[in-house]
Write a protein that holds these residues in place. Structure first.
Motif, PDB file in Angstrom:
ATOM      1  N   ALA A 160      -0.278 -11.033 -10.811  1.00 16.41           N
ATOM      2  CA  ALA A 160       0.774 -10.335 -10.068  1.00 16.41           C
ATOM      3  C   ALA A 160       0.443  -8.850  -9.946  1.00 16.41           C
ATOM      4  N   TYR A 161       0.014  -8.248 -11.041  1.00 15.42           N
ATOM      5  CA  TYR A 161      -0.376  -6.842 -11.028  1.00 15.42           C
ATOM      6  C   TYR A 161      -1.521  -6.626 -10.041  1.00 15.42           C
ATOM      7  N   GLY A 162      -2.500  -7.511 -10.081  1.00 14.81           N
ATOM      8  CA  GLY A 162      -3.628  -7.414  -9.158  1.00 14.81           C
ATOM      9  C   GLY A 162      -3.189  -7.498  -7.704  1.00 14.81           C
ATOM     10  N   LEU A 163      -2.289  -8.423  -7.402  1.00 16.40           N
ATOM     11  CA  LEU A 163      -1.826  -8.566  -6.014  1.00 16.40           C
ATOM     12  C   LEU A 163      -1.086  -7.315  -5.541  1.00 16.40           C
ATOM     13  N   ILE A 164      -0.260  -6.754  -6.405  1.00 12.48           N
ATOM     14  CA  ILE A 164       0.479  -5.549  -6.003  1.00 12.48           C
ATOM     15  C   ILE A 164      -0.470  -4.378  -5.801  1.00 12.48           C
ATOM     16  N   THR A 165      -1.355  -4.150  -6.748  1.00 14.53           N
ATOM     17  CA  THR A 165      -2.242  -2.990  -6.613  1.00 14.53           C
ATOM     18  C   THR A 165      -3.221  -3.160  -5.465  1.00 14.53           C
ATOM     19  N   LEU A 166      -3.680  -4.379  -5.228  1.00 12.31           N
ATOM     20  CA  LEU A 166      -4.555  -4.604  -4.074  1.00 12.31           C
ATOM     21  C   LEU A 166      -3.795  -4.372  -2.774  1.00 12.31           C
ATOM     22  N   GLY A 167      -2.548  -4.769  -2.760  1.00 12.39           N
ATOM     23  CA  GLY A 167      -1.734  -4.573  -1.557  1.00 12.39           C
ATOM     24  C   GLY A 167      -1.428  -3.117  -1.276  1.00 12.39           C
ATOM     25  N   LEU A 168      -1.439  -2.275  -2.318  1.00 13.97           N
ATOM     26  CA  LEU A 168      -1.140  -0.855  -2.138  1.00 13.97           C
ATOM     27  C   LEU A 168      -2.370  -0.018  -1.839  1.00 13.97           C
ATOM     28  N   SER A 169      -3.550  -0.563  -2.106  1.00 10.99           N
ATOM     29  CA  SER A 169      -4.746   0.245  -1.894  1.00 10.99           C
ATOM     30  C   SER A 169      -4.973   0.484  -0.414  1.00 10.99           C
ATOM     31  N   LYS A 170      -5.558   1.598  -0.127  1.00  6.71           N
ATOM     32  CA  LYS A 170      -5.842   1.976   1.265  1.00  6.71           C
ATOM     33  C   LYS A 170      -7.319   2.290   1.398  1.00  6.71           C
ATOM     34  N   VAL A 171      -8.139   1.329   1.031  1.00  2.72           N
ATOM     35  CA  VAL A 171      -9.578   1.496   1.121  1.00  2.72           C
ATOM     36  C   VAL A 171      -9.996   1.281   2.573  1.00  2.72           C
ATOM     37  N   HIS A 172     -10.808   2.179   3.071  1.00  9.49           N
ATOM     38  CA  HIS A 172     -11.290   2.069   4.448  1.00  9.49           C
ATOM     39  C   HIS A 172     -12.386   1.008   4.496  1.00  9.49           C
ATOM     40  N   ALA A 173     -12.097  -0.108   5.150  1.00 10.63           N
ATOM     41  CA  ALA A 173     -13.063  -1.205   5.259  1.00 10.63           C
ATOM     42  C   ALA A 173     -12.896  -1.865   6.628  1.00 10.63           C
ATOM     43  N   PRO A 174     -13.350  -1.187   7.693  1.00 18.26           N
ATOM     44  CA  PRO A 174     -13.097  -1.697   9.038  1.00 18.26           C
ATOM     45  C   PRO A 174     -13.743  -3.047   9.321  1.00 18.26           C
ATOM     46  N   HIS A 175     -14.721  -3.437   8.518  1.00 15.19           N
ATOM     47  CA  HIS A 175     -15.374  -4.728   8.749  1.00 15.19           C
ATOM     48  C   HIS A 175     -14.543  -5.899   8.224  1.00 15.19           C
ATOM     49  N   LEU A 176     -13.502  -5.630   7.435  1.00 17.93           N
ATOM     50  CA  LEU A 176     -12.641  -6.693   6.929  1.00 17.93           C
ATOM     51  C   LEU A 176     -11.450  -6.887   7.850  1.00 17.93           C
ATOM     52  N   ASP A 177     -11.027  -8.116   7.982  1.00 13.40           N
ATOM     53  CA  ASP A 177      -9.860  -8.435   8.799  1.00 13.40           C
ATOM     54  C   ASP A 177      -8.606  -8.187   7.958  1.00 13.40           C
ATOM     55  N   MET A 178      -7.973  -7.043   8.174  1.00 13.42           N
ATOM     56  CA  MET A 178      -6.822  -6.658   7.363  1.00 13.42           C
ATOM     57  C   MET A 178      -5.655  -7.636   7.522  1.00 13.42           C
ATOM     58  N   ALA A 179      -5.559  -8.294   8.657  1.00 18.04           N
ATOM     59  CA  ALA A 179      -4.464  -9.231   8.883  1.00 18.04           C
ATOM     60  C   ALA A 179      -4.556 -10.440   7.952  1.00 18.04           C
ATOM     61  N   SER A 180      -5.764 -10.830   7.574  1.00 15.10           N
ATOM     62  CA  SER A 180      -5.927 -12.011   6.715  1.00 15.10           C
ATOM     63  C   SER A 180      -6.373 -11.649   5.301  1.00 15.10           C
ATOM     64  N   LEU A 181      -6.565 -10.380   5.026  1.00 14.88           N
ATOM     65  CA  LEU A 181      -7.086  -9.969   3.728  1.00 14.88           C
ATOM     66  C   LEU A 181      -6.176 -10.377   2.575  1.00 14.88           C
ATOM     67  N   PHE A 182      -4.873 -10.154   2.700  1.00 17.25           N
ATOM     68  CA  PHE A 182      -3.962 -10.508   1.615  1.00 17.25           C
ATOM     69  C   PHE A 182      -4.039 -11.995   1.320  1.00 17.25           C
ATOM     70  N   ASP A 183      -4.023 -12.824   2.357  1.00 15.11           N
ATOM     71  CA  ASP A 183      -4.106 -14.270   2.146  1.00 15.11           C
ATOM     72  C   ASP A 183      -5.410 -14.648   1.458  1.00 15.11           C
ATOM     73  N   SER A 184      -6.509 -14.015   1.840  1.00 19.13           N
ATOM     74  CA  SER A 184      -7.797 -14.296   1.196  1.00 19.13           C
ATOM     75  C   SER A 184      -7.774 -13.883  -0.267  1.00 19.13           C
ATOM     76  N   LEU A 185      -7.203 -12.703  -0.551  1.00 19.47           N
ATOM     77  CA  LEU A 185      -7.078 -12.255  -1.937  1.00 19.47           C
ATOM     78  C   LEU A 185      -6.172 -13.184  -2.740  1.00 19.47           C
ATOM     79  N   LEU A 186      -5.092 -13.639  -2.116  1.00 22.48           N
ATOM     80  CA  LEU A 186      -4.189 -14.567  -2.795  1.00 22.48           C
ATOM     81  C   LEU A 186      -4.917 -15.857  -3.135  1.00 22.48           C
ATOM     82  N   ASP A 187      -5.696 -16.381  -2.204  1.00 21.18           N
ATOM     83  CA  ASP A 187      -6.458 -17.605  -2.470  1.00 21.18           C
ATOM     84  C   ASP A 187      -7.376 -17.429  -3.682  1.00 21.18           C
ATOM     85  N   ILE A 188      -8.014 -16.270  -3.783  1.00 22.00           N
ATOM     86  CA  ILE A 188      -8.890 -15.998  -4.925  1.00 22.00           C
ATOM     87  C   ILE A 188      -8.072 -15.889  -6.223  1.00 22.00           C
TER      88      ILE A 188
END
Length: 194
Positions: A160-188
């Protein structure tokens, strides 16, 4: 004589919006925080956001300090409690609840608001208390979902802590699809080792 195709005159900033509530002022304040941080949170921009006079502010709040206290409380209590209740009613599947949370956060721009609230918390104990309460409620919700999905409470809290902190980070990564990133992180985060 006016024709049916004439554009109506824009409503002036002093024209009172119908049925304006304290919640409307709080939502407008969150919108300003989301877009410009604490420095944007001032009475005149709030009134302009709602298209009302600054005088109407005092129908709902004693002064700006009272407003800021209520704004912090709204972030920490009413708003987050309503969201958690809605997510719990939406689906019995705990992982789908977390996915819905991610979609809601993205749609509302909630991570930008949370970052602004954290910055405000550095200088205002009311905001600090609000952020701590918000985090406690959100961590508990996520941990309960993850526990329902089969993790121990300790494993669930770390995830839970990981999901919240990952969701709050603002790392510049234009090659990642931000729309699906949370779902991918959740799957992991919810995958069990083979």
């Amino acid at each position: 004589m006016s024709s049916a195709t004439e554009t109506p005159a824009p409503r002036s900033a002093s024209a009172r919006a119908p049925d304006l509530t304290p919640a409307a002022w709080l939502e407008a304040g969150q919108s300003l925080l989301r877009r410009g941080g604490l420095r944007a949170l001032k009475l005149r921009p709030l009134a302009e956001e709602l298209r009302v006079s600054t005088g109407s502010f005092y129908h709902h709040f004693r002064d700006f300090d009272d407003y800021q206290g209520q704004l912090a409380h709204y972030f920490a209590e009413d708003q987050i409690s309503d969201l958690i209740d809605a997510l719990e009613r939406a689906t019995p599947d705990p992982i789908e609840r977390i996915r819905l949370l991610g979609q809601t956060v993205r749609r509302r721009g909630s991570s930008r608001l949370a970052i602004a609230m954290r910055a405000w918390a550095e200088s205002d104990p009311r905001a600090r208390t609000a952020v701590e309460r918000h985090d406690m409620l959100m961590l508990d919700f996520l941990a309960r979902c993850l526990t329902s999905a089969g993790f121990t409470r300790a494993e669930a809290e770390i995830r839970a802590y990981g999901l919240i902190t990952l969701g709050l980070s603002k790392v510049h990564a234009p090659h990642l699809d931000m729309a699906s990133l949370f779902d991918s992180l959740l799957d992991i985060m919810v995958a069990r080792p083979a």
